[in-house]
Design a protein around this motif. Structure first.
Motif, PDB file in Angstrom:
ATOM      1  N   TYR A   1       0.834  -1.210   0.000  1.00 19.63           N
ATOM      2  CA  TYR A   1       0.000   0.000   0.000  1.00 19.63           C
ATOM      3  C   TYR A   1       0.865   1.255   0.000  1.00 19.63           C
ATOM      4  CZ  TYR A   1      -4.761  -1.661   0.015  1.00 19.63           C
ATOM      5  OH  TYR A   1      -5.948  -2.193  -0.391  1.00 19.63           O
ATOM      6  N   GLU A   2       2.015   1.194   0.664  1.00 16.83           N
ATOM      7  CA  GLU A   2       2.925   2.358   0.682  1.00 16.83           C
ATOM      8  C   GLU A   2       3.597   2.509  -0.689  1.00 16.83           C
ATOM      9  OE1 GLU A   2       3.077   4.477   3.216  1.00 16.83           O
ATOM     10  OE2 GLU A   2       1.511   3.194   4.077  1.00 16.83           O
ATOM     11  N   ARG A   3       3.990   1.398  -1.282  1.00 17.52           N
ATOM     12  CA  ARG A   3       4.601   1.477  -2.627  1.00 17.52           C
ATOM     13  C   ARG A   3       3.575   2.071  -3.604  1.00 17.52           C
ATOM     14  NH1 ARG A   3       6.340  -4.088  -1.787  1.00 17.52           N
ATOM     15  NH2 ARG A   3       5.047  -4.778  -3.548  1.00 17.52           N
ATOM     16  N   ALA A   4       2.340   1.621  -3.449  1.00 16.93           N
ATOM     17  CA  ALA A   4       1.283   2.104  -4.351  1.00 16.93           C
ATOM     18  C   ALA A   4       1.092   3.620  -4.207  1.00 16.93           C
ATOM     19  CB  ALA A   4      -0.016   1.375  -4.065  1.00 16.93           C
ATOM     20  N   LYS A   5       1.175   4.102  -2.971  1.00 19.25           N
ATOM     21  CA  LYS A   5       0.982   5.555  -2.767  1.00 19.25           C
ATOM     22  C   LYS A   5       2.030   6.359  -3.533  1.00 19.25           C
ATOM     23  CE  LYS A   5      -0.896   5.754   1.843  1.00 19.25           C
ATOM     24  NZ  LYS A   5      -0.499   5.899   3.236  1.00 19.25           N
ATOM     25  N   VAL A   6       3.273   5.893  -3.467  1.00 15.34           N
ATOM     26  CA  VAL A   6       4.358   6.611  -4.167  1.00 15.34           C
ATOM     27  C   VAL A   6       4.107   6.600  -5.682  1.00 15.34           C
ATOM     28  CG1 VAL A   6       6.828   6.556  -4.706  1.00 15.34           C
ATOM     29  CG2 VAL A   6       6.064   6.118  -2.363  1.00 15.34           C
TER      30      VAL A   6
ATOM     31  N   ASP B   1      -0.473   6.852 -16.730  1.00 11.38           N
ATOM     32  CA  ASP B   1      -1.371   5.689 -16.606  1.00 11.38           C
ATOM     33  C   ASP B   1      -0.623   4.441 -16.139  1.00 11.38           C
ATOM     34  OD1 ASP B   1      -3.508   7.141 -17.474  1.00 11.38           O
ATOM     35  OD2 ASP B   1      -3.683   6.163 -19.430  1.00 11.38           O
ATOM     36  N   TYR B   2       0.580   4.244 -16.679  1.00  7.79           N
ATOM     37  CA  TYR B   2       1.355   3.052 -16.277  1.00  7.79           C
ATOM     38  C   TYR B   2       1.649   3.090 -14.777  1.00  7.79           C
ATOM     39  CZ  TYR B   2       1.973   0.934 -20.849  1.00  7.79           C
ATOM     40  OH  TYR B   2       1.726   0.287 -22.039  1.00  7.79           O
ATOM     41  N   PHE B   3       2.022   4.256 -14.265  1.00  7.82           N
ATOM     42  CA  PHE B   3       2.304   4.339 -12.818  1.00  7.82           C
ATOM     43  C   PHE B   3       1.035   4.047 -12.007  1.00  7.82           C
ATOM     44  CE2 PHE B   3       6.124   6.538 -14.331  1.00  7.82           C
ATOM     45  CZ  PHE B   3       7.069   5.843 -13.582  1.00  7.82           C
ATOM     46  N   GLU B   4      -0.082   4.578 -12.482  1.00  5.76           N
ATOM     47  CA  GLU B   4      -1.330   4.363 -11.745  1.00  5.76           C
ATOM     48  C   GLU B   4      -1.755   2.884 -11.803  1.00  5.76           C
ATOM     49  OE1 GLU B   4      -4.266   7.588 -11.864  1.00  5.76           O
ATOM     50  OE2 GLU B   4      -5.600   6.011 -12.579  1.00  5.76           O
ATOM     51  N   TRP B   5      -1.692   2.298 -12.971  1.00  3.31           N
ATOM     52  CA  TRP B   5      -2.097   0.889 -13.136  1.00  3.31           C
ATOM     53  C   TRP B   5      -1.232  -0.024 -12.252  1.00  3.31           C
ATOM     54  CZ3 TRP B   5      -5.251  -2.864 -14.877  1.00  3.31           C
ATOM     55  CH2 TRP B   5      -4.708  -4.138 -15.070  1.00  3.31           C
ATOM     56  N   PHE B   6       0.105   0.155 -12.321  1.00  2.00           N
ATOM     57  CA  PHE B   6       0.981  -0.736 -11.556  1.00  2.00           C
ATOM     58  C   PHE B   6       0.918  -0.438 -10.058  1.00  2.00           C
ATOM     59  CE2 PHE B   6       2.692  -1.852 -15.746  1.00  2.00           C
ATOM     60  CZ  PHE B   6       2.622  -3.237 -15.622  1.00  2.00           C
TER      61      PHE B   6
ATOM     62  N   ALA C   1      12.227  10.565 -13.279  1.00  5.03           N
ATOM     63  CA  ALA C   1      12.964  10.299 -12.029  1.00  5.03           C
ATOM     64  C   ALA C   1      12.638  11.373 -10.997  1.00  5.03           C
ATOM     65  CB  ALA C   1      14.462  10.278 -12.314  1.00  5.03           C
ATOM     66  N   ARG C   2      12.538  12.587 -11.478  1.00  7.92           N
ATOM     67  CA  ARG C   2      12.250  13.681 -10.555  1.00  7.92           C
ATOM     68  C   ARG C   2      10.862  13.516  -9.933  1.00  7.92           C
ATOM     69  NH1 ARG C   2      12.166  20.179 -11.708  1.00  7.92           N
ATOM     70  NH2 ARG C   2      12.128  20.715  -9.522  1.00  7.92           N
ATOM     71  N   ALA C   3       9.891  13.088 -10.757  1.00  7.41           N
ATOM     72  CA  ALA C   3       8.536  12.884 -10.233  1.00  7.41           C
ATOM     73  C   ALA C   3       8.544  11.778  -9.174  1.00  7.41           C
ATOM     74  CB  ALA C   3       7.579  12.536 -11.377  1.00  7.41           C
ATOM     75  N   LEU C   4       9.287  10.698  -9.435  1.00  6.95           N
ATOM     76  CA  LEU C   4       9.354   9.598  -8.450  1.00  6.95           C
ATOM     77  C   LEU C   4      10.021  10.073  -7.161  1.00  6.95           C
ATOM     78  CD1 LEU C   4      10.206   6.763 -10.953  1.00  6.95           C
ATOM     79  CD2 LEU C   4       8.438   6.559  -9.187  1.00  6.95           C
ATOM     80  N   ASP C   5      11.076  10.854  -7.316  1.00  5.53           N
ATOM     81  CA  ASP C   5      11.788  11.370  -6.137  1.00  5.53           C
ATOM     82  C   ASP C   5      10.871  12.292  -5.331  1.00  5.53           C
ATOM     83  OD1 ASP C   5      14.118  11.684  -4.577  1.00  5.53           O
ATOM     84  OD2 ASP C   5      14.609  13.574  -5.594  1.00  5.53           O
ATOM     85  N   ASP C   6      10.201  13.190  -6.020  1.00  6.66           N
ATOM     86  CA  ASP C   6       9.302  14.128  -5.330  1.00  6.66           C
ATOM     87  C   ASP C   6       8.100  13.415  -4.721  1.00  6.66           C
ATOM     88  OD1 ASP C   6      11.005  16.128  -6.083  1.00  6.66           O
ATOM     89  OD2 ASP C   6       9.728  16.938  -7.681  1.00  6.66           O
ATOM     90  N   ALA C   7       7.736  12.261  -5.302  1.00  7.50           N
ATOM     91  CA  ALA C   7       6.585  11.516  -4.784  1.00  7.50           C
ATOM     92  C   ALA C   7       6.947  10.727  -3.525  1.00  7.50           C
ATOM     93  CB  ALA C   7       6.056  10.568  -5.856  1.00  7.50           C
TER      94      ALA C   7
END
Ligand code: NAD
Length: 486
Positions: A75-80, A119-124, A198-204
């Protein structure tokens, strides 16, 4: 304030970095390579190359961060990952601009690509919550038998320049959802789009070091990373020769590899098809991305009675496409990505013409600056022509007639590729026959739009193995463990 905050979010191309151990690292004496705007030929930035020490640090960090991320609740991975999708959507206008500047594709295509990457980030994110195991009844009392699915380990990922947003997103979203750490080497031609991911993942809120991004000399980086015992999984999108080479390197360490390689997409247009629709959609698909798309339709095989009519309509649709710089909102076909691509397209056209193919439109560079080549239609192309067997990764459509369903399928399946295949027909029986008969991982009947996060994306034969989207996508990054307990 990190170095990366120098990259403007509003406009401008900005500086380029390596992203290692949570740090945005500038060239600082390292080798660099130029990034060129394909529409103008101008240098817009310089991407730093990782040294061997940089790669060793990235590997040590990937090993450490994997232990943290694999134990992070789903659930935490999903939030990121969901937050990453939200940030990409929020930042889309700037990232689209970066993509068009470094890759050349029209803004409308860049817009689709960033929406799809999100969409890929949301789906996975959702899939990460569904990594289920099972309990299997034992043959005697008192034994508990568990089958568990677990993250495979640190991943080395390599992505090309033609889809600088979707391709890294497809790999990163699935690997991170599974609980893997990743070192990715995106294309040096289009680093800013990948850095924006990468920046979006880091900021997330992705923990430090779970994702690292490096650039450099591709063969040197892949050799270094794949040989390391830290890396447990390899994934590559690109050409067949490079895929073959990386598969051999991965085999030495018994590492599974996912390969999404080239294609030479046949389109069977049957006499009962809506020829207007087939020609309009076919030309739009063939010249989208200036033809530099692995699942592009490339060989238009038209049933004999419809050949002349289809050809006429297809040429008219190709000639109606507006060629120009991707930043011009009216543009439908941008430049090729680099000079290598222009040279390759020119050579394929010259070869086909020398063997007797007819040129119906295009067949030449577009004058001015940049790497432009006109949408080109070649008819009656002899089978010996290189373009009939080599992937025409550029704006060339080849047209040939066929007689029967069997003849059409035989030609469609003739090549060692097996990525995409298409057909236009109004007969349910024919649709069923081609769906079964095509040797391809992705099949479109009466349309071309097949790439969405919830569906598998991958090829057969020499086009590679392993599907990257949908339920299948996360499987690439999981191993199965069986635990029997008394
Ligand atoms: P290439 O195979 O040399 O490079 C494709 C991508 O792979 C590039 O981004 C490159 O950086 C990377 N790469 C190359 N060698 C590598 C290595 N040893 N280790 C890791 N990564 C490596 O192709 P190219 O010259 O850029 O393009 C030539 C042809 O490749 C195209 O004409 C097309 O047929 C094919 N291609 C296919 C795809 C695809 O989506 N399947 C994408 C790009 C190129």
């Amino acid at each position: 304030m990190t170095a990366f905050s120098k990259m403007p979010v509003g406009n401008g191309y900005g500086d380029l970095f390596l992203f290692i151990n949570g740090e945005w690292i500038e060239a600082d004496g390292r080798d660099t390579s130029p990034v060129i705007n394909p529409a103008t030929g101008a240098v817009v930035g310089c991407v730093p190359h990782a040294t061997a020490d940089d790669l060793d640090l990235a590997l040590a960090v990937a090993e450490r961060s994997f232990q943290i991320w694999r134990r992070t609740p789903a659930y935490e991975r999903a939030k990121v990952l969901k937050q990453t999708a939200a940030l990409l959507r929020e930042r889309a206008p700037h990232i689209e601009w970066l993509m068009t500047t470094e890759e050349g594709k029209p803004l409308a295509e860049a817009k689709y690509e960033i929406a799809s990457a999100a969409d890929y980030f949301e789906w996975f994110a959702e899939q990460s919550k569904r990594i289920y195991g099972r309990v299997v009844p034992a043959r005697r009392l008192g034994i508990q038998q568990l089958v568990k699915r677990m993250a495979i380990g640190p991943v080395a990922a390599f992505t090309p320049w033609n889809f600088p947003g979707i391709t890294p997103a497809r790999k990163l979203a699935a690997a991170l959802a599974a609980g893997c750490s990743v070192i990715i080497k995106p294309a040096e031609e289009c680093p800013a789009t990948a850095l924006a991911l990468a920046r979006a993942l880091d900021d997330a809120g992705l923990p430090k070091g779970v994702l690292q991004m490096v650039f450099g000399v591709p063969a040197e980086i892949s050799e270094h990373l794949i040989a390391s015992p830290v890396i447990r999984k390899v994934t590559f999108t690109g050409s067949v020769p490079v895929g073959r080479r990386l598969a051999a390197q991965a085999a030495l360490g018994m590492k599974p590899i996912t390969l999404e390689l080239g294609g030479h997409g046949p389109v069977l247009v049957f006499d009962d098809a809506d020829l207007d629709e087939a020609a309009r959609l076919g030309a739009a698909n063939r010249f989208r991305g200036t033809g530099q798309i692995c699942i592009s339709s490339t060989r238009f095989l038209v049933q004999r009675a419809s050949y002349d009519t289809f050809t006429q309509k297809f040429v008219a649709a190709a000639e109606a496409l507006k060629v120009g710089p991707g930043l011009d909102p009216a543009t439908q076909v941008g430049p090729l990505a680099n000079q290598r691509q222009v040279d390759k397209v020119e050579a394929l056209v010259a070869d086909a013409l020398s063997l007797g193919a007819k040129i119906l439109t295009g067949g030449k560079r577009v004058s001015g600056t940049g790497f432009f080549y006109a949408p080109t239609v070649l008819a009656d192309v002899p089978m010996e022509a290189r373009v009939m067997r080599e992937e025409p990764f550029g704006p060339i459509a080849v047209l040939r007639p066929f007689e029967t369903l069997e003849d059409g399928l035989a030609e469609a399946n003739r090549l060692p590729y097996g990525l995409s295949a298409y057909a236009f027909t109004t007969s349910a029986k024919t649709a069923m026959a081609v769906g079964d008969g095509f040797e391809a991982g992705m099949i479109g009947i009466n349309h071309f739009n097949m790439v969405v996060s919830e569906l598998p994306f991958g090829g057969l034969k020499e086009s590679g193995y392993g599907s990257e989207g949908g339920e299948e996508g996360i499987e690439n990054y999981l191993v199965t463990k069986f635990i029997s307990q008394i």
